[in-house]
Design an enzyme around this catalytic site. Structure first.
Site, PDB file in Angstrom:
ATOM      1  N   LYS A   1       0.827  -1.202   0.000  1.00  0.00           N
ATOM      2  CA  LYS A   1       0.000   0.000   0.000  1.00  0.00           C
ATOM      3  C   LYS A   1       0.865   1.257   0.000  1.00  0.00           C
ATOM      4  O   LYS A   1       0.597   2.215  -0.729  1.00  0.00           O
ATOM      5  CB  LYS A   1      -0.941  -0.022   1.222  1.00  0.00           C
TER       6      LYS A   1
ATOM      7  N   GLN B   1      -4.478  -1.415   9.590  1.00  0.00           N
ATOM      8  CA  GLN B   1      -4.420  -2.775   9.034  1.00  0.00           C
ATOM      9  C   GLN B   1      -4.953  -3.790  10.043  1.00  0.00           C
ATOM     10  O   GLN B   1      -4.596  -3.762  11.217  1.00  0.00           O
ATOM     11  CB  GLN B   1      -2.961  -3.106   8.642  1.00  0.00           C
TER      12      GLN B   1
ATOM     13  N   ASP C   1     -11.272   2.492   4.222  1.00  0.00           N
ATOM     14  CA  ASP C   1     -11.510   1.047   4.203  1.00  0.00           C
ATOM     15  C   ASP C   1     -13.005   0.723   4.152  1.00  0.00           C
ATOM     16  O   ASP C   1     -13.393  -0.412   3.878  1.00  0.00           O
ATOM     17  CB  ASP C   1     -10.957   0.416   5.492  1.00  0.00           C
TER      18      ASP C   1
HETATM   19  N1  L34 Z   1      -7.809  -2.539   7.343  1.00  0.00           N
HETATM   20  N2  L34 Z   1      -7.070  -4.653   6.825  1.00  0.00           N
HETATM   21  C1  L34 Z   1      -7.591  -3.488   6.432  1.00  0.00           C
HETATM   22  N3  L34 Z   1      -7.925  -3.242   5.137  1.00  0.00           N
HETATM   23  C2  L34 Z   1      -7.712  -4.182   4.193  1.00  0.00           C
HETATM   24  O1  L34 Z   1      -8.096  -3.970   2.937  1.00  0.00           O
HETATM   25  C3  L34 Z   1      -7.132  -5.393   4.566  1.00  0.00           C
HETATM   26  N4  L34 Z   1      -6.805  -6.381   3.656  1.00  0.00           N
HETATM   27  C4  L34 Z   1      -6.993  -7.767   4.036  1.00  0.00           C
HETATM   28  C5  L34 Z   1      -6.270  -7.971   5.387  1.00  0.00           C
HETATM   29  N5  L34 Z   1      -6.401  -6.847   6.275  1.00  0.00           N
HETATM   30  C6  L34 Z   1      -6.850  -5.620   5.912  1.00  0.00           C
HETATM   31  C7  L34 Z   1      -5.801  -6.284   2.766  1.00  0.00           C
HETATM   32  O2  L34 Z   1      -5.230  -5.239   2.519  1.00  0.00           O
HETATM   33  C8  L34 Z   1      -6.320  -8.483   2.896  1.00  0.00           C
HETATM   34  N6  L34 Z   1      -5.534  -7.483   2.212  1.00  0.00           N
HETATM   35  C9  L34 Z   1      -4.649  -7.739   1.160  1.00  0.00           C
HETATM   36  C10 L34 Z   1      -3.988  -6.729   0.482  1.00  0.00           C
HETATM   37  C11 L34 Z   1      -3.105  -6.988  -0.548  1.00  0.00           C
HETATM   38  C12 L34 Z   1      -2.886  -8.265  -0.950  1.00  0.00           C
HETATM   39  C13 L34 Z   1      -3.541  -9.301  -0.321  1.00  0.00           C
HETATM   40  C14 L34 Z   1      -4.422  -9.038   0.738  1.00  0.00           C
HETATM   41  C15 L34 Z   1      -1.919  -8.520  -2.056  1.00  0.00           C
HETATM   42  O3  L34 Z   1      -1.298  -7.623  -2.546  1.00  0.00           O
HETATM   43  N7  L34 Z   1      -1.738  -9.777  -2.476  1.00  0.00           N
HETATM   44  C16 L34 Z   1      -0.797 -10.121  -3.500  1.00  0.00           C
HETATM   45  C17 L34 Z   1       0.330 -10.947  -2.924  1.00  0.00           C
HETATM   46  C18 L34 Z   1       1.057 -10.213  -1.843  1.00  0.00           C
HETATM   47  C19 L34 Z   1       2.174 -11.014  -1.195  1.00  0.00           C
HETATM   48  O4  L34 Z   1       3.073 -11.466  -1.901  1.00  0.00           O
HETATM   49  O5  L34 Z   1       2.157 -11.150   0.043  1.00  0.00           O
HETATM   50  C20 L34 Z   1      -1.563 -10.885  -4.568  1.00  0.00           C
HETATM   51  O6  L34 Z   1      -1.121 -10.866  -5.713  1.00  0.00           O
HETATM   52  O7  L34 Z   1      -2.562 -11.514  -4.227  1.00  0.00           O
END
Ligand code: L34
Length: 300
Positions: free
Chosen positions: A54, A98, A121
């Site tokens: 982010k 988060q 959010d």
């Molecule tokens: N307050 N908490 C708050 N807001 C959110 O919107 C989230 N979320 C969830 C968990 N907690 C939160 C996220 O940001 C899940 N989440 C999230 C964000 C980004 C990714 C996955 C979950 C993401 O970028 N995933 C990548 C892989 C990242 C890696 O390598 O770790 C993908 O391609 O899926």
């Protein structure tokens, strides 16, 4: 049938380019810079990775971005004090705490402390309520990203049987609600919500034209549980190991390799919903910045 693999990364990229242009315009015309603060408590590796993502994107888009990191043992009151500081900070338009938070902290009390007009959010009860009655508001980022994906791939949502597996406040409940809403774009689906106490899960998932899975269990949905030609959105990001180089090995809630042979479109993990979640956070923060400055926007 060989499924279309939905490229969340490139859809996200496309939206980010639009956001970036708009940020440049805002700066030039009005001297406005969207401001986002991310607040991370503790050391959960997944949370650290998501918040890093982010921050990286916020900076790449030209936002003013602040990163707050608090120790695992921070008190609820200290955390709320910090939120209050950013509630009052005119340079900040979006506050993200988060989740999950350490068990010792009351998550609800913390979310309620965020100014609803900075709740990018969409987790504050005010925004959840507005979403349910269909008023403009901040939509929660993951469900918002799913709506954009479905729209982008031209999915026929109206009249479709949509089945949501999982009933979390972050994903399951809001996406189920959004899919059934009366709206011109993505909406008007017939929605079923399944969860841990559902009696015959496969009975429901096999009926789904659109299957959305957010349970946090690796490869939970197998090929025999999906309908031929369905559209599958896999929200799970499970860490199932590490490479010799120390990188996390990720997998979704859906048995991707088997299911992709049967369905018409599917989101991969990584590279599906995850990048969209981050991008919609940027979109919400941009809209927040416009709202705070009295410009036309999508959240008020
Ligand atoms: N307050 N908490 C708050 N807001 C959110 O919107 C989230 N979320 C969830 C968990 N907690 C939160 C996220 O940001 C899940 N989440 C999230 C964000 C980004 C990714 C996955 C979950 C993401 O970028 N995933 C990548 C892989 C990242 C890696 O390598 O770790 C993908 O391609 O899926």
């Amino acid at each position: 049938m060989a499924a279309k693999i939905i490229d969340g990364k490139s859809i996200a990229q496309e939206i980010r380019e639009k956001i970036k242009k708009e940020v440049e315009e805002l700066k030039e015309k009005y001297d406005i810079v969207p401001g986002l603060v991310t607040i991370l408590v503790g050391y959960d590796p997944a949370s650290i990775s998501y918040v890093k993502g982010k921050q990286k994107i916020a900076q790449a888009l030209g936002f003013y971005s602040v990163e707050e990191r608090l120790p695992e043992n921070v008190s609820e009151d200290e955390l709320i004090k910090l939120i209050d500081k950013y509630n009052k900070d005119l340079k900040i338009h979006g506050i993200l705490v988060q989740l999950p938070l350490p068990k010792s902290i009351n998550e609800r009390r913390v979310i309620n402390a965020i100014d609803p007009r900075k709740d990018v959010d969409g987790f504050h009860p005010i925004n959840v309520g507005k979403m349910i009655i269909g008023e403009p508001c901040f939509l929660p980022c993951t469900p918002y990203g799913i709506l954009v994906i479905l729209e982008k791939i031209g999915c026929q949502v109206e009249g479709a049987e949509a089945v949501v597996v999982g009933r979390s406040n972050i994903v399951g409940k809001p996406i189920a609600n959004l899919l059934m809403q009366k709206r011109k774009t993505v909406g008007n689906a017939t929605v079923t919500i399944c969860h841990t106490r559902t009696k015959d899960l496969a009975f429901h998932t096999k009926r789904a034209d659109i299957l959305i899975v957010a349970v946090g269990k690796p490869k939970f949905i197998t090929a025999d549980m999906v309908k031929e030609g369905a559209i599958v959105i896999d929200v799970g990001v499970n860490r199932i190991g590490t490479t010799p180089e120390g990188k996390a090995i990720l997998c979704g809630d859906v048995d991707f390799d088997a299911v992709k042979e049967k369905v018409s479109a599917i989101t991969p993990v990584p590279g599906g919903v995850g990048p969209m979640t981050i991008t919609m956070l940027m979109k919400n923060t941009l809209e927040a910045a416009k709202m705070w400055n009295g410009l036309p926007n999508e959240v008020e």
